[in-house]
Design a protein around this motif. Structure first.
Motif, PDB file in Angstrom:
ATOM      1  N   VAL A 128     -54.194  -2.424  15.148  1.00 28.90           N
ATOM      2  CA  VAL A 128     -52.967  -2.191  15.923  1.00 28.90           C
ATOM      3  C   VAL A 128     -53.106  -2.736  17.335  1.00 28.90           C
ATOM      4  O   VAL A 128     -52.199  -3.404  17.839  1.00 28.90           O
ATOM      5  N   THR A 129     -54.231  -2.500  17.980  1.00 31.50           N
ATOM      6  CA  THR A 129     -54.377  -2.984  19.356  1.00 31.50           C
ATOM      7  C   THR A 129     -54.553  -4.491  19.423  1.00 31.50           C
ATOM      8  O   THR A 129     -54.297  -5.092  20.453  1.00 31.50           O
ATOM      9  N   MET A 131     -53.066  -6.698  17.155  1.00 32.33           N
ATOM     10  CA  MET A 131     -51.956  -7.465  16.590  1.00 32.33           C
ATOM     11  C   MET A 131     -51.031  -7.962  17.703  1.00 32.33           C
ATOM     12  O   MET A 131     -51.018  -7.399  18.801  1.00 32.33           O
ATOM     13  N   ARG A 136     -46.615  -5.075  17.036  1.00 34.09           N
ATOM     14  CA  ARG A 136     -46.992  -3.737  17.495  1.00 34.09           C
ATOM     15  C   ARG A 136     -45.772  -2.976  17.995  1.00 34.09           C
ATOM     16  O   ARG A 136     -45.587  -1.793  17.671  1.00 34.09           O
ATOM     17  N   GLU A 140     -44.442   0.544  16.498  1.00 28.23           N
ATOM     18  CA  GLU A 140     -44.356   1.715  17.365  1.00 28.23           C
ATOM     19  C   GLU A 140     -42.954   2.319  17.337  1.00 28.23           C
ATOM     20  O   GLU A 140     -42.805   3.538  17.270  1.00 28.23           O
ATOM     21  N   GLY A 170     -46.709  -6.262  10.109  1.00 31.98           N
ATOM     22  CA  GLY A 170     -47.526  -5.227  10.730  1.00 31.98           C
ATOM     23  C   GLY A 170     -48.133  -4.287   9.703  1.00 31.98           C
ATOM     24  O   GLY A 170     -49.320  -3.936   9.770  1.00 31.98           O
TER      25      GLY A 170
END
Length: 192
Positions: A128-129, A131, A136, A140, A170
């Motif tokens: 996640v951090t 991508m 992201r 989110e 994602g």
């Protein structure tokens, strides 16, 4: 045009600076990756003090062994993440094994399940951090703010098709966290 597999210039220069013993390089590396290292360690260990210790170990290792990083194997970020993952899993296994040896509850199988679970969670955090920001942001909105793809599209100012595409990509990336089991985050070598 640079070769596709050539490491980023920053990574190569950082390694060279560390190899020359430039303390400022270590500070710059720390500023750039400390939150990643601490976050991954905390995710695996579930303990703030232990994560602090792993963070110190990782940067001490990088300082003492800058040549251990091979730019041809991938980005420096991934190597640092892999080192963090490996050290955190080693610490988790050692701590849990010591607790079992002292008559603690649980079994070796439960320990391995805990290690696998922590590894998958850390891998998902890393994915996640790492991508791209558009993916992201879509995830989110959809998952933390409970937006559907139409609302996500409106919030991001993109078409509904683009919002669906971002969410699908994602989720495909996140699925690799579970598929890899105890594997390390993408781009770095070690497994748990």
């Amino acid at each position: 045009m640079a070769k596709k597999d050539a490491p980023p210039r920053w990574d190569r220069k950082m390694q060279q600076r560390l190899a020359r013993g430039e303390a400022a390089a270590l500070g710059e590396l720390y500023d750039r990756f400390a939150s990643l290292v601490h976050g991954l360690a905390h995710r695996v260990l579930g303990d703030e003090r232990a994560a602090d210790g792993i963070t110190r170990e990782v940067f001490a290792h990088v300082w003492e062994h800058p040549d251990a990083y091979d730019p041809k194997q991938g980005p420096l970020r991934s190597w640092v993440a892999g080192l963090t993952h490996r050290l955190a899993v080693q610490r988790l296994r050692a701590t849990e094994t010591a607790a079992l040896a002292q008559g603690g509850r649980g079994s070796t199988e439960e320990l391995e399940h805990k290690v696998r679970h922590a590894s998958v969670a850390a891998r998902a955090d890393y994915i996640v951090t790492s991508m791209p920001a558009p993916l992201r942001a879509a995830l989110e909105l959809a998952y933390f703010q409970r937006r559907d793809y139409r609302q996500t599209a409106a919030d991001l100012g993109v078409t509904e098709d683009e919002a669906r595409r971002r969410l699908r990509l994602g989720l495909q990336l996140l699925a690799t966290a579970h598929d890899a089991g105890t594997g390390a985050p993408p781009g770095y070598g070690g497994a748990a």
